[in-house]
Design a protein around this motif. Structure first.
Motif, mmCIF file in Angstrom:
data_model
loop_
_atom_site.group_PDB
_atom_site.id
_atom_site.type_symbol
_atom_site.label_atom_id
_atom_site.label_comp_id
_atom_site.label_asym_id
_atom_site.label_seq_id
_atom_site.Cartn_x
_atom_site.Cartn_y
_atom_site.Cartn_z
ATOM 1 N N VAL A 1 0.844 -1.193 0.000
ATOM 2 C CA VAL A 1 0.000 0.000 0.000
ATOM 3 C C VAL A 1 0.884 1.250 0.000
ATOM 4 O O VAL A 1 1.810 1.368 0.797
ATOM 5 N N GLY A 2 0.589 2.156 -0.924
ATOM 6 C CA GLY A 2 1.366 3.390 -1.023
ATOM 7 C C GLY A 2 2.529 3.322 -1.993
ATOM 8 O O GLY A 2 3.105 4.355 -2.327
ATOM 9 N N ASP A 3 2.889 2.123 -2.450
ATOM 10 C CA ASP A 3 3.929 2.020 -3.482
ATOM 11 C C ASP A 3 3.473 2.758 -4.741
ATOM 12 O O ASP A 3 2.277 2.771 -5.074
ATOM 13 N N ARG A 4 4.425 3.338 -5.429
ATOM 14 C CA ARG A 4 4.157 3.878 -6.759
ATOM 15 C C ARG A 4 4.983 3.067 -7.751
ATOM 16 O O ARG A 4 6.202 3.016 -7.644
ATOM 17 N N VAL A 5 4.286 2.439 -8.666
ATOM 18 C CA VAL A 5 4.954 1.603 -9.654
ATOM 19 C C VAL A 5 4.820 2.251 -11.022
ATOM 20 O O VAL A 5 3.980 3.134 -11.235
ATOM 21 N N LEU A 6 5.648 1.821 -11.951
ATOM 22 C CA LEU A 6 5.615 2.357 -13.307
ATOM 23 C C LEU A 6 5.074 1.283 -14.244
ATOM 24 O O LEU A 6 5.615 0.175 -14.312
ATOM 25 N N VAL A 7 4.007 1.639 -14.925
ATOM 26 C CA VAL A 7 3.301 0.703 -15.797
ATOM 27 C C VAL A 7 3.739 0.915 -17.246
ATOM 28 O O VAL A 7 3.585 2.014 -17.795
ATOM 29 N N ASN A 8 4.291 -0.123 -17.834
ATOM 30 C CA ASN A 8 4.770 -0.069 -19.212
ATOM 31 C C ASN A 8 3.588 -0.256 -20.163
ATOM 32 O O ASN A 8 3.088 -1.372 -20.331
ATOM 33 N N LYS A 9 3.157 0.835 -20.793
ATOM 34 C CA LYS A 9 1.996 0.767 -21.668
ATOM 35 C C LYS A 9 2.338 0.288 -23.080
ATOM 36 O O LYS A 9 1.441 0.073 -23.892
ATOM 37 N N LEU A 10 3.617 0.143 -23.358
ATOM 38 C CA LEU A 10 4.031 -0.355 -24.672
ATOM 39 C C LEU A 10 4.258 -1.868 -24.669
ATOM 40 O O LEU A 10 4.531 -2.443 -25.725
ATOM 41 N N ALA A 11 4.145 -2.489 -23.492
ATOM 42 C CA ALA A 11 4.484 -3.910 -23.365
ATOM 43 C C ALA A 11 3.665 -4.792 -24.299
ATOM 44 O O ALA A 11 4.172 -5.796 -24.824
#
Length: 260
Positions: free
Chosen positions: A81-91
């Motif tokens: 909870v509270g983590d900020r992750v980076l989502v690869n939208k090109l995957a």
């Protein structure tokens, strides 16, 4: 001629010479005017630069990499909870599809959330903009889970040792929250083509495909609802780096008629 020249010289010499104080006041007025114009230009430049940067960040997060704030403990300990992750939208943009073991963000409308759910459009727009920058919790229709089964897979729980099986092969799920069972809810499903079977890593706190089996979407998520793959931790700094992979699915055979 000499008289005329003398008169002109006297006229020039009799003109009052501005004193030091008057020259100083005039200089200050000019300096203030120059500073005012310069300040106005610098503010305009700063605002224009800020607007360009904001548009760039918004477009980048919309189409390339989006920060995503983790709102719940359903994926602990992988995501907290509270983590900020980076989502690869090109995957998955160029013909590639989600694989077993991928952690993905998806729109659960029609699968985890009923169709037709509405909210204030202005509020939704503002919230969506903040969420796309990782400044607010994601929309209620957005979820983050792990792909456990892809189209054609038969996913069963549980075997005699309490493990989930995919295509007859039991999984050693090293990512599960310590002490969690693979599932306390039995299920046996063949995942339809073009869809995914999703489960959280903290099984006892995750509402996932298991909980939506009897609903219209059947618990599975269409591949085209996947927003992107979670590839990196962005925050906290102590966890900055790539998301760890898993070997849990390495020995799972491809789906075939015998598993359908």
């Amino acid at each position: 001629m000499d008289t005329q020249a003398e008169l002109q010289e006297r006229d020039r010499s009799s003109a009052p010479d501005p004193g030091p104080g008057e020259r100083s006041r005039s200089s200050r007025v000019r300096d203030r005017a120059a500073a005012l114009v310069s300040g106005r230009l610098s503010w305009r430049g700063a605002l224009a630069l800020g607007a360009v940067c904001a548009v760039f960040v918004f477009l980048f997060s919309s189409f390339v990499v989006q920060p995503f704030l983790i709102p719940s403990g359903s994926m602990e300990n992988t995501l907290r909870v509270g983590d900020r992750v980076l989502v690869n939208k090109l995957a998955y943009r160029f013909g590639s599809e989600p694989h077993r073991g991928d952690v993905v963000v998806f729109d659960g409308t029609g699968s985890f959330v009923p169709e037709g759910a509405t909210e204030n459009p202005v509020g939704a727009l503002l919230h969506g903009a903040a969420a796309s920058l990782g400044l607010a919790e994601p929309a209620e229709t957005d979820f983050v889970k792990r792909v456990v089964g892809v189209g054609g897979d038969r996913v069963v729980c549980c075997d005699v040792r309490g493990r989930t099986e995919v295509n007859g092969r039991p999984l050693d799920e090293d990512y599960l929250f310590p002490g969690d069972a693979s599932s306390t809810v039995p299920f046996d499903i063949v995942v339809p083509d073009g869809t995914l079977w999703m489960m959280g890593d903290h099984r006892s706190r995750s509402r996932d495909s298991r909980d939506h089996l009897g609903e219209p979407g059947g618990g599975v998520v269409p591949v085209d609802r996947v927003i992107g793959r979670v590839d990196w931790y962005g925050w906290p700094l102590g966890r900055l780096g790539p998301l760890p992979g898993t070997a849990a699915f390495d020995s799972v055979p491809a789906a075939g008629p015998a598993h359908g």
